[in-house]
Design a protein around this motif. Sequence first.
Motif, PDB file in Angstrom:
ATOM      1  N   TRP A 129       0.829  -1.213   0.000  1.00 24.13           N
ATOM      2  CA  TRP A 129       0.000   0.000   0.000  1.00 24.13           C
ATOM      3  C   TRP A 129       0.861   1.260   0.000  1.00 24.13           C
ATOM      4  CZ3 TRP A 129      -4.709  -0.483  -1.570  1.00 24.13           C
ATOM      5  CH2 TRP A 129      -5.407  -1.666  -1.341  1.00 24.13           C
ATOM      6  N   VAL A 130       1.994   1.222   0.696  1.00 24.75           N
ATOM      7  CA  VAL A 130       2.915   2.371   0.629  1.00 24.75           C
ATOM      8  C   VAL A 130       3.477   2.498  -0.781  1.00 24.75           C
ATOM      9  CG1 VAL A 130       5.086   3.329   1.487  1.00 24.75           C
ATOM     10  CG2 VAL A 130       3.489   2.269   3.081  1.00 24.75           C
ATOM     11  N   GLY A 131       3.797   1.356  -1.395  1.00 22.29           N
ATOM     12  CA  GLY A 131       4.261   1.371  -2.783  1.00 22.29           C
ATOM     13  C   GLY A 131       3.220   1.969  -3.705  1.00 22.29           C
ATOM     14  N   LEU A 132       1.944   1.614  -3.485  1.00 26.91           N
ATOM     15  CA  LEU A 132       0.862   2.194  -4.289  1.00 26.91           C
ATOM     16  C   LEU A 132       0.805   3.704  -4.121  1.00 26.91           C
ATOM     17  CD1 LEU A 132      -1.731   2.044  -6.015  1.00 26.91           C
ATOM     18  CD2 LEU A 132      -2.996   1.633  -3.874  1.00 26.91           C
ATOM     19  N   ALA A 133       0.976   4.174  -2.878  1.00 24.97           N
ATOM     20  CA  ALA A 133       0.932   5.620  -2.633  1.00 24.97           C
ATOM     21  C   ALA A 133       2.025   6.341  -3.419  1.00 24.97           C
ATOM     22  CB  ALA A 133       1.082   5.902  -1.138  1.00 24.97           C
ATOM     23  N   ILE A 134       3.220   5.767  -3.439  1.00 27.39           N
ATOM     24  CA  ILE A 134       4.327   6.399  -4.173  1.00 27.39           C
ATOM     25  C   ILE A 134       4.058   6.378  -5.672  1.00 27.39           C
ATOM     26  CG2 ILE A 134       6.770   6.147  -4.761  1.00 27.39           C
ATOM     27  CD1 ILE A 134       7.221   5.196  -1.906  1.00 27.39           C
ATOM     28  N   LEU A 135       3.561   5.241  -6.178  1.00 24.41           N
ATOM     29  CA  LEU A 135       3.238   5.153  -7.601  1.00 24.41           C
ATOM     30  C   LEU A 135       2.140   6.149  -7.985  1.00 24.41           C
ATOM     31  CD1 LEU A 135       3.225   1.274  -8.122  1.00 24.41           C
ATOM     32  CD2 LEU A 135       4.921   2.898  -8.976  1.00 24.41           C
ATOM     33  N   SER A 136       1.163   6.312  -7.103  1.00 23.89           N
ATOM     34  CA  SER A 136       0.046   7.214  -7.399  1.00 23.89           C
ATOM     35  C   SER A 136       0.499   8.673  -7.413  1.00 23.89           C
ATOM     36  CB  SER A 136      -1.082   7.017  -6.372  1.00 23.89           C
ATOM     37  OG  SER A 136      -1.600   5.701  -6.450  1.00 23.89           O
ATOM     38  N   ILE A 137       1.377   9.027  -6.478  1.00 25.39           N
ATOM     39  CA  ILE A 137       1.883  10.409  -6.458  1.00 25.39           C
ATOM     40  C   ILE A 137       2.704  10.687  -7.715  1.00 25.39           C
ATOM     41  CG2 ILE A 137       3.420  12.005  -5.254  1.00 25.39           C
ATOM     42  CD1 ILE A 137       2.550  10.626  -2.639  1.00 25.39           C
ATOM     43  N   ALA A 138       3.496   9.710  -8.135  1.00 23.79           N
ATOM     44  CA  ALA A 138       4.266   9.870  -9.373  1.00 23.79           C
ATOM     45  C   ALA A 138       3.335  10.045 -10.563  1.00 23.79           C
ATOM     46  CB  ALA A 138       5.185   8.670  -9.588  1.00 23.79           C
ATOM     47  N   CYS A 139       2.256   9.269 -10.595  1.00 21.51           N
ATOM     48  CA  CYS A 139       1.289   9.370 -11.676  1.00 21.51           C
ATOM     49  C   CYS A 139       0.581  10.722 -11.647  1.00 21.51           C
ATOM     50  CB  CYS A 139       0.276   8.236 -11.573  1.00 21.51           C
ATOM     51  SG  CYS A 139      -0.806   8.091 -13.004  1.00 21.51           S
ATOM     52  N   LEU A 140       0.292  11.216 -10.444  1.00 21.66           N
ATOM     53  CA  LEU A 140      -0.334  12.532 -10.299  1.00 21.66           C
ATOM     54  C   LEU A 140       0.559  13.624 -10.886  1.00 21.66           C
ATOM     55  CD1 LEU A 140      -2.274  13.916  -7.286  1.00 21.66           C
ATOM     56  CD2 LEU A 140      -0.354  15.230  -8.167  1.00 21.66           C
ATOM     57  N   ILE A 141       1.866  13.543 -10.592  1.00 22.20           N
ATOM     58  CA  ILE A 141       2.810  14.538 -11.117  1.00 22.20           C
ATOM     59  C   ILE A 141       2.864  14.479 -12.638  1.00 22.20           C
ATOM     60  CG2 ILE A 141       5.249  15.147 -11.252  1.00 22.20           C
ATOM     61  CD1 ILE A 141       4.010  16.101  -8.707  1.00 22.20           C
ATOM     62  N   TYR A 142       2.901  13.256 -13.170  1.00 24.97           N
ATOM     63  CA  TYR A 142       2.929  13.078 -14.630  1.00 24.97           C
ATOM     64  C   TYR A 142       1.689  13.705 -15.270  1.00 24.97           C
ATOM     65  CZ  TYR A 142       1.003  10.299 -18.500  1.00 24.97           C
ATOM     66  OH  TYR A 142       0.354   9.894 -19.634  1.00 24.97           O
ATOM     67  N   SER A 143       0.514  13.445 -14.678  1.00 30.02           N
ATOM     68  CA  SER A 143      -0.731  13.990 -15.206  1.00 30.02           C
ATOM     69  C   SER A 143      -0.805  15.503 -15.015  1.00 30.02           C
ATOM     70  CB  SER A 143      -1.922  13.309 -14.502  1.00 30.02           C
ATOM     71  OG  SER A 143      -3.134  13.890 -14.884  1.00 30.02           O
ATOM     72  N   MET A 144      -0.312  15.978 -13.888  1.00 29.89           N
ATOM     73  CA  MET A 144      -0.367  17.403 -13.574  1.00 29.89           C
ATOM     74  C   MET A 144       0.415  18.228 -14.587  1.00 29.89           C
ATOM     75  SD  MET A 144       0.513  19.135  -9.889  1.00 29.89           S
ATOM     76  CE  MET A 144       2.288  19.140 -10.145  1.00 29.89           C
TER      77      MET A 144
END
Length: 513
Positions: free
Chosen positions: A17-32
């Motif tokens: 779940w921590v790994g998911l959080a890091i992946l999601s934040i990275a994806c958010l930055i990419y989309s942003m």
Amino acid sequence: MHTPLDRPAGKAGRREWVGLAILSIACLIYSMDLSVLFLAMPAIVTDLDPTAAELLWINDIYGFMVAGFLVTMGTLGDRIGRRKVLLAGASAFGAASIFAAFSTSAPMLIVARACLGVAGATIAPSTLSLVVNLFADEGERNRAIGVWGTAFALGGLIGPLIGGVLLQYFHWGSVFLINVPVMLVLVAAAPFLLPEYRSGSAGRIDLPSVALSLATVLPVIYGFKKIATEGMTGTHLLPVAIGLAVGALFIRRQQRLADPLIDLALFKIPAFTASLLVNLAGVFFVFGIFLFQNQYLQLVLGLSPLKAALWSGLPGLVFTVMSLQAYRITNRLGSVRTVLLGLVVNAAGAAAMGVAAYHQSLFGVLCASGLIAIGFVPVILTTTGLIVGSAPPERTGAASALSETSAEFGGALGVALLGSLGSVVYRFEMDGADLGALPPPMAESSRSTLAGAVDVARTLGETAAPWLDLARGSFALGFAVSCALAAVTLVLLAAVARRVYAGAPAIESASSH
């Protein structure tokens, strides 16, 4: 043969779940980064003095590069390791962000944005395929894909907001520098939290296929973006035709290669092909409808840009909540029922939007937007899960990339084609308008677009002119016709998807590959 490393068995733990959080934040930055420059443009113009063409490339080159390199980077991850590609991409993304932040000329910023796009193309397919690797349990995986999808959607929504806050206090380069600490955290944490996965038998990347894929995607995306902003002309259809012709050569080459860039056998999997089609069509209609909605709120209902943005935020909240809760629907109903029911709800939302648009009801438009979100979000997240889940494990990265690429194409197509349909209806209705009292250039501008008619009325101080009411009604009719087309097509798509999914009895467990 494939080689999974550190893949979890059974239920996920804290590490996953921590790994998911890091992946999601990275994806958010990419989309942003697709939208963060919107508010920074005036400051960039003042500082770098770009030409009109340079300004367009500063804004668009990131999205073009992302779309062009998604398939290549997704396949590369399958072959040399998804975590390895993600780490390389994150490092390059951070470096390119610094390069962009300290650009001293428009060409330098264009090159930096292009580098960001190439690096960003590693993030979406790598993060999604790694989410699939992290979560072995299907129910947890559905939830994880929902979190990933929420991050992706939020990136586009909060990009302008974060950009506005930073620009209030700092130099425009700050909108890029915020990427750097996130990428540093990802690079530091990924080796400990994320699994590695690669195909043990794949050959080398075929460079001519990479070139052909770029020559397919980039002209098509470019052409449709031009059609969306400037109208359908032969000049803008030419790059689309060139891209499609190169695409035919690309497909022929893939059929002959022992290790193709895209394994065409994926399209023989009913669940994969149907889900990819539904995914593309869903994005097509949502992007097209919301393009109309944004213009409608300001030009027809007369809201200021700020009020329009605030009212649009209400359906945005529904999108966010549904993204986080869609897994409950999928886990309860199953993948197929979720997709089919979601398409029907989406069609009902499109029909309601058409009625509300025709009657020029703000409340109706907002309610219809919420209904579309309720149907669309479970469909898009479930089909994304089916796309990556129905592919063989060694092809998950390529499948993730195809999912993202289909969304890019769907969005560009929806904005261009539905926008063109609305324009045709508008001009047909305005052909009978009595504009004899206007100077010929103003009359032509009013007949061409509602934005032109509103601008003419504002210039002449005739905000209550009868022809302006006709112009608004014509735009509303074009919006309603596009929504009606969306509603009918989505229902037909649900019927087709039902037949295709019926031929794939193992689909409910597809994501457990």
